[in-house]
Write an enzyme that holds these catalytic residues in place. Sequence first.
Site, mmCIF file in Angstrom:
data_model
loop_
_atom_site.group_PDB
_atom_site.id
_atom_site.type_symbol
_atom_site.label_atom_id
_atom_site.label_comp_id
_atom_site.label_asym_id
_atom_site.label_seq_id
_atom_site.Cartn_x
_atom_site.Cartn_y
_atom_site.Cartn_z
ATOM 1 N N GLN A 98 -62.686 50.696 33.277
ATOM 2 C CA GLN A 98 -63.028 51.150 34.740
ATOM 3 C C GLN A 98 -64.293 50.771 35.091
ATOM 4 O O GLN A 98 -65.235 50.276 34.535
ATOM 5 C CB GLN A 98 -62.961 52.748 34.567
ATOM 6 C CG GLN A 98 -61.791 53.240 33.781
ATOM 7 C CD GLN A 98 -61.969 54.980 33.731
ATOM 8 O OE1 GLN A 98 -62.971 55.342 33.240
ATOM 9 N NE2 GLN A 98 -61.105 55.842 34.430
ATOM 10 N N PHE A 99 -64.476 50.681 36.497
ATOM 11 C CA PHE A 99 -65.714 50.296 37.305
ATOM 12 C C PHE A 99 -66.472 51.594 37.076
ATOM 13 O O PHE A 99 -66.340 52.519 37.876
ATOM 14 C CB PHE A 99 -65.417 49.544 38.461
ATOM 15 C CG PHE A 99 -64.752 48.274 38.504
ATOM 16 C CD1 PHE A 99 -65.479 47.050 38.251
ATOM 17 C CD2 PHE A 99 -63.482 48.122 38.632
ATOM 18 C CE1 PHE A 99 -64.995 45.960 38.075
ATOM 19 C CE2 PHE A 99 -62.728 46.818 38.800
ATOM 20 C CZ PHE A 99 -63.674 45.757 38.365
ATOM 21 N N HIS A 155 -69.607 43.414 24.594
ATOM 22 C CA HIS A 155 -68.781 42.332 25.304
ATOM 23 C C HIS A 155 -68.363 41.404 24.090
ATOM 24 O O HIS A 155 -69.316 40.850 23.371
ATOM 25 C CB HIS A 155 -69.434 41.838 26.228
ATOM 26 C CG HIS A 155 -68.773 40.584 27.146
ATOM 27 N ND1 HIS A 155 -67.692 40.928 27.899
ATOM 28 C CD2 HIS A 155 -68.657 39.199 26.769
ATOM 29 C CE1 HIS A 155 -66.906 39.917 28.372
ATOM 30 N NE2 HIS A 155 -67.650 38.862 27.628
ATOM 31 N N ASP A 176 -71.332 41.249 33.479
ATOM 32 C CA ASP A 176 -71.499 40.816 32.221
ATOM 33 C C ASP A 176 -72.853 40.162 32.020
ATOM 34 O O ASP A 176 -73.075 39.127 31.408
ATOM 35 C CB ASP A 176 -70.512 40.095 31.386
ATOM 36 C CG ASP A 176 -69.176 40.859 31.481
ATOM 37 O OD1 ASP A 176 -69.431 42.059 31.213
ATOM 38 O OD2 ASP A 176 -68.087 40.323 31.539
ATOM 39 N N CYS A 194 -65.562 22.142 -24.360
ATOM 40 C CA CYS A 194 -66.624 22.962 -24.279
ATOM 41 C C CYS A 194 -67.476 23.271 -25.421
ATOM 42 O O CYS A 194 -68.406 23.559 -25.577
ATOM 43 C CB CYS A 194 -66.393 24.381 -23.510
ATOM 44 S SG CYS A 194 -64.774 25.249 -24.306
ATOM 45 N N LYS A 225 -71.938 9.505 -15.329
ATOM 46 C CA LYS A 225 -73.116 10.272 -16.005
ATOM 47 C C LYS A 225 -72.951 10.083 -17.509
ATOM 48 O O LYS A 225 -74.208 10.023 -18.186
ATOM 49 C CB LYS A 225 -72.646 11.811 -15.664
ATOM 50 C CG LYS A 225 -73.790 12.788 -16.123
ATOM 51 C CD LYS A 225 -73.388 14.302 -16.198
ATOM 52 C CE LYS A 225 -72.769 14.266 -17.612
ATOM 53 N NZ LYS A 225 -72.505 16.117 -18.026
ATOM 54 N N PHE A 274 -70.801 16.351 -22.755
ATOM 55 C CA PHE A 274 -69.519 16.559 -22.415
ATOM 56 C C PHE A 274 -68.663 15.255 -22.343
ATOM 57 O O PHE A 274 -67.671 15.359 -21.622
ATOM 58 C CB PHE A 274 -69.445 17.413 -20.966
ATOM 59 C CG PHE A 274 -68.258 18.488 -21.075
ATOM 60 C CD1 PHE A 274 -68.335 19.323 -21.663
ATOM 61 C CD2 PHE A 274 -67.401 18.369 -20.089
ATOM 62 C CE1 PHE A 274 -67.185 20.409 -21.605
ATOM 63 C CE2 PHE A 274 -66.309 19.161 -20.045
ATOM 64 C CZ PHE A 274 -66.391 20.106 -20.910
#
Length: 917
Positions: A104-105, A122, A158, A722, A772, A821
């Site tokens: 609403q306004f 907003h 806004d 592992c 690596k 590893f």
Amino acid sequence: MLFLLSCLLQNYYQNKLRLALIGQSLFGQEVYTNLRKQGHRVVGVFTVPDRDGKADPLAVVAEKDGTPVFKFPRWRVKGEPIPEVVEAYKAVGAELNVMPFCSQFIPMNVIDHPAHGSIIYHPSILPLHRGASAINWTLIQGDKKAGFSIFWADDGLDTGPILLQRECPVEPNDTVDSLYNRFLFPEGIKAMVESVQLIADGKAPRVPQTEEGASYEGIQKKSNSKVNLAQPAEAIHNWIRGHDKVPGAWAVIDGQTVTLYGSSMLGESVPAGQPLEIEGASQPGVVTKNGLVLYGSDSKALMVKNLQFEDGKMISAAKYFSSGDTARVELTDDEKKIAEEIRDIWKGILSNVAAIEETTDFFKSGAASMDVVRLVEEIKQRCVGLQLQNEDVYMATTFQDFIQMFVRRLRGEDQEEEMVIDYATKDVNNMTVKMPWQCFINGKFEDAENGKTANTINPADGSVICKVAYASVGDVDRAVAAAKEAFEVGPWGRMNPRDRGTLLYKLADLMEEHQEELATIESIDSGAVYTLALKTHVGMSIQTFRYFAGWCDKIQGKTIPINQARPNRNLTFTKKEPLGVCAIVIPWNYPLMMLAWKSAACLAAGNTLVLKPAQVTPLSALKFAELTVKAGIPKGVINIVPGSGGMVGQRLSDHPDIRKLGFTGSTPIGKQIMKSCALSNLKKVSLELGGKSPLIIFSDCDMDKAVRMGMSSVFFNKGENCIAAGRLFVEESIHDEYIKRVLEEIKKMKVGDPLDRSTEHGPQNHKAHMDKLVEYCEVGVKEGATLVYGGKQVDRPGFFMEPTLFTDVEDHMFIAKEESFGPIMVVSKFKDGDIDGVLNRANDTEFGLASGVFTRDINKAMYVSERLDAGTVFVNTYNKTDVASPFGGFKQSGFGKDLGEDALNEYLRTKAVTVEY
């Protein structure tokens, strides 16, 4: 005590305001409720009049609380404030107007009346997208960020000063609903409450809005929401999703207006289907099993899920060419009773309708999107476990059609079509391997929502095997939501444990049936030698599922005697309960086996899961997902999201709906995961991390066995293990003989194609790891260790590393402390008889995953095993793991266990119940 309570109450109510709430909707209701919880007093609620006899949600909750509620149809007439309305407002005596969502306004003499003025929510990052359709235009314009602003109201549209702003990324397939539900709604409520408290404390900023970059867009209407198909696919996608659900983007197909819903961008792969001419399109669309594919002017594609015709009927786009209606089903007496209960639910929602007839249309009777949510949730509450979505209401809008759909769903007759899989195929190892490559979410294979893919590489020759979906944060969120729903309302959570075990046994049988295909996938994706992949990678995975399938109906609590408070009697007992949604993040060295070790225990305990395979080895996990569907595992129970650790893994660590995360990988990443899990929602964690496992070989060992097992301890699975022996300690008197014999065996090892049955040593998993390992060897040489053999990449295509042997390794050296590893044996000698000395050296590490000792002296073996600081100790053997034996490390090798009964407890919680009788 009373004084303390008085102080607490004074602190709670200090700096609290008298508020007027001006607005409407469920958002307004939540803001109202949360402001009251924070101690603010709402002196009046000003909302819209009842619509079709139904009050706005804000009005409903305020009236229940006894808060004065005003339902003015308007505040102004011909631009002038209505005096009696303004006076009624002023009479409540508000200090601040809070406007969470207001259509609403409101006159300026109301806006400016309170001492603190008015604040408004907003849904855009002002000054962008001023106006009433901000969320829509955020998507239509293709903004990369969305958000909201809370600002001080002024006489502009806004344009007032900013009090607070929040923002979030826009995902590629976000809709108005998903943005609103994920961020704008929940975070907006919090921010409104925070803003009011900042004002109450005198700390609220007023930052003037800049006009630079400001935009205003009007409300979109059906008349101007036609899709321009002569533009790039992303622009078409943005237009459709920006208009979904209201007012709906449309195109002309076969001479009639058809509204398009549920747009998503497609990746490189477009499913096959039947062509469909669409007015204005650069090329025909394609009706596929998944939906309607549209092409942009750039030849890129998007998928539309649903279509709505001019008469209001909505269908799945995949069924555009289907003819005829499904035969109507006759209801049983019990189904008729349920149908009448659903009629009452409809009546409760459509209170303006005198009677719910068979032809009553849900939407033509005034229902809105929030009513759809209410209908679905009320029916789910009545029929627990029924899979019903908001879309189902849009597809069956009349009562009779809705009941027909509902009954089919209840009977299980309305199941989705057979699972569609867009395989990547490869003729290899004397078979055609069929590999799913998309994300597996809620029982379906689908592209990542951003359409991204990544190549997975065959380490044997560096070639591309296929592309694999590269999941985004949005994909993870959808997977977690599916797992959460499957746990809370799906059949999995209510299933008899023995039936759950039956499904896991069936899954193990299917894995065995497909073991050659799974082993081939493991071999080409991870570099594992095929014979090892068949026996260990796949074989132990099958054993693991069978082992934990047997545990499903044996998970028990206990009764506990406690002190009785006479004359009453008490019974105390414990229950073992599943945790909920669990995340599993696995490494690349044993892709399928690591999946099995964690997920089998997780599922046996009754949890649901979201699993992230390693980015470089996703294929066996996705093949496993296919087998879970064939086994009958309900949708949503298992979800697989391939992608990066930084994105997918991090989101799993942070996600508030995940209750447990199981991880196998490096110690640094494990620490980061543990931190994220703690900061997010203190989720339970189990970590199997790095190792530098010591193997002590005494002079009284069985030399043949020590050489054979020592070789295996290092070179098993080409060192990508592992628990690999990261450092061998060999007693001085046998050191040289041991090295000589090991060297002889290394030279016999056949390095080559992992699919060749005679190959003993395959390629390293990926190039970065290969590089690596070479660097690791270079450091060892530089520090003074003796390189006896290997140390280089093999001169052939692919990522092959020479089996490597170092001696004369001293305790301070890098290779003595850090895990390689890879296939690198690191040997140090120790003085004859110095048992305690070598134990101190073996334990002088921050890791504690595994260890080993070789000796014929049982007393020595037991003495050493008691003092080795590791989760597993092997005596006169190595790598001897079994599904019934717990596996896990100490110190910085992590905590928690895989395998054995102990693993179940990682995925269970204990509840104590005390009954007085």
